[in-house]
Design an enzyme around this catalytic site. Sequence first.
Site, mmCIF file in Angstrom:
data_model
loop_
_atom_site.group_PDB
_atom_site.id
_atom_site.type_symbol
_atom_site.label_atom_id
_atom_site.label_comp_id
_atom_site.label_asym_id
_atom_site.label_seq_id
_atom_site.Cartn_x
_atom_site.Cartn_y
_atom_site.Cartn_z
ATOM 1 N N THR A 398 0.822 -1.207 0.000
ATOM 2 C CA THR A 398 0.000 0.000 0.000
ATOM 3 C C THR A 398 0.859 1.261 0.000
ATOM 4 O O THR A 398 1.960 1.268 0.536
ATOM 5 C CB THR A 398 -0.940 0.014 1.224
ATOM 6 N N ASP A 399 0.331 2.292 -0.639
ATOM 7 C CA ASP A 399 0.951 3.615 -0.568
ATOM 8 C C ASP A 399 0.555 4.238 0.773
ATOM 9 O O ASP A 399 -0.258 3.674 1.507
ATOM 10 C CB ASP A 399 0.444 4.467 -1.739
ATOM 11 N N LYS A 400 1.130 5.383 1.109
ATOM 12 C CA LYS A 400 0.803 6.026 2.379
ATOM 13 C C LYS A 400 -0.196 7.166 2.196
ATOM 14 O O LYS A 400 -1.275 7.144 2.767
ATOM 15 C CB LYS A 400 2.080 6.564 3.044
ATOM 16 N N ILE A 627 4.782 1.247 0.932
ATOM 17 C CA ILE A 627 5.761 1.749 -0.048
ATOM 18 C C ILE A 627 5.398 3.199 -0.328
ATOM 19 O O ILE A 627 4.323 3.480 -0.852
ATOM 20 C CB ILE A 627 5.714 0.933 -1.363
#
Length: 694
Positions: A398-400, A627
Amino acid sequence: MLSPKKSSKISPISSNRVIIDIVKDHSFFCNVNQSSLTKLVKEKSLDQLNELGGVQGIATSLNTDVHHGINGEDDEDILHRIEAFGNNTYHKPPKKGFFHFVWEAFKDPTIAILLVCAALSLGFGIKQNGPKEGWYDGGSIFVAVFLVISVSAISNFRQNRQFEKLSKVSSNIQVEVVRNGRRQQISIFEIVVGDVVCLKIGDQVPADGLFLEGHSLLVDESSMTGESDHLEVNHNQNPFLISGTKVADGYGQMLVTSVGMNTTWGEMMSSVSRDSNEKTPLQSRLNNLTSAIGKVGLAVAFLVLVVLLVRYFTGHTKDANGKKEYNGSKTKADDVINSMVEIIAAAVTIVVVAIPEGLPLAVTLTLAYSMKRMMADQAMVRKLSACETMGSATTICTDKTGTLTLNRMTVTKFWLGKDSVEKDGYISIASIVLNLLHQAVSLNTTGSVYRSTSCGSEGLEFSGSPTEKAILSWAVEGLNMDMERVKQNHSILHVEAFNSEKKRSGVLVKKNADNSIHVHWKGAAEMILAMCSHYYDLEGEVKVLDHSERRRFGEIIQGMAASSLRCIAFAHNQISETNNDNGEIQETLQEKNLILLGIVGLKDPCRPGVKKAVEDCQYAGVRIRMITGDNVFTARAIATECGILQPNHDEANDGLVVEGVEFRNYTDKERMEKVDKIVVMARSSPFDKHLMVK
């Protein structure tokens, strides 16, 4: 440039009375028609563009102000544009009716075999037991087939209608346009010819149009032309933008010239049929299984038929009284026929029993139920197979920003030199630094500020990315920045747009008052710091950035990042005009020996419920990996806050946290060994993210 909207036709009735008939004239736009506009962009004809007076000439003909856009509050103006040029929707293939799905169900080979079996069973049953009781077996098979076809057709019909509704929602994306001088979000379907649309990296061009202004605008036209190279869009060589293409770099504004079916993309989309009735892998495998069982059933039934016929005609079968059923010529023809019917009926029964007609139906219903449950959890499922594959997921990458966090940025910290300046201390900032900060924010941004004259100071609207909006809000409300005035006093010579690899954006400007040339950079704090050799302190003095000072600034950035703040730095330098010979300076921006203006810390709070969701995934055996493009300290702080990292771990020793460049430089063997341990990857480019997922 407007043509008259009304013409008068005077018809004398008598010498004293005159009646005036008002005839409405739809020629609201002069010197331009839809066919010429469509042809212009489709053929990318610069000659035709010049004949029509260039982009400015077309804008004038379309009654569009290139800076303020169309009058979005005038419904009549919008209606005129829709009448003259159409709306931004596509003609879709006709909807499939209910009987189409009934016919599709009939095409199933299993159903065909069952219908043949039912007909034979019905015929033989009536022959054996008479019409009153003989229809039971065959009739029950017909009822079963009817139920299978009905439920299957109704299920597929409803799924098709549901998917069409979801498709409308998913394709109804929001687009940023300028109307009445104000940037606003509208639906892509509401765009009309003459609209001024704002484009940035990642956007899809919503209609055909012409380039108005912008910098470093690169467009990916591979979806239309097949060319993989990105095409530069500019005023001179290529001012044409085609709908359906994507913005690969830079930003800009476009004037819409064609919408909907008048665009190439519209023609293409209207001819594409989105068939949502694909067989899922599981359904395909079960259909193969059903076919295999059916073939085996037929083979066994045929074998039983042959054996029973041989046994009957060789006299090996006996009736209820123990007598041979077949005695050659002595057996009546009617008895032979009845016995044959019984034998064939037994074989048909084997076929009917062998074929699991309810299995495909059961699977369809199960997956449809799963899909409904997932939709209740806000998960839009296009393919039923997604319900199967999600069950075997072991890792989520997952992105933040905007995923684990709310993506609502606010500036909470500001460092000028080595001093932290609180909100009530902004008044003490030296005027030279304040002016440079105003320039840095106003000129090096893709966002905008709209000030409503009727609402006073409360009528401020900020547009752009969450980061841009946060910085603009901070500068306007905290530093009393007047963005319009700063822009009027400066001319932008060249812009280097923000991209995910460099993580910074730069602008070259000329001050109109004294023609001095200035360069401004904005971006990730540690990257901007590396470009600086000096810094401004609180009094406005320029100080040398030596090794110890650089280390001190590094500690400031780390401290802010450890508090889960995103750090953005501003840098500036004045360039001597001698470097500006032949305009060469406009091609490359100075990236060394800059003066650090200040560092802001932006807070992006965690999304409510994320920690619980992460715990649920971990409890289910699914590992969460974050990530992000943010620096390692911010990434670590957010990961700990969300529960992805445990606070009592020494992450550096365990190899749980890496940077994108480090991961990129591993050998394939090292990468495979370490990828299972890595939980957080910071400062990652899109390439690094793709590499991790692979």
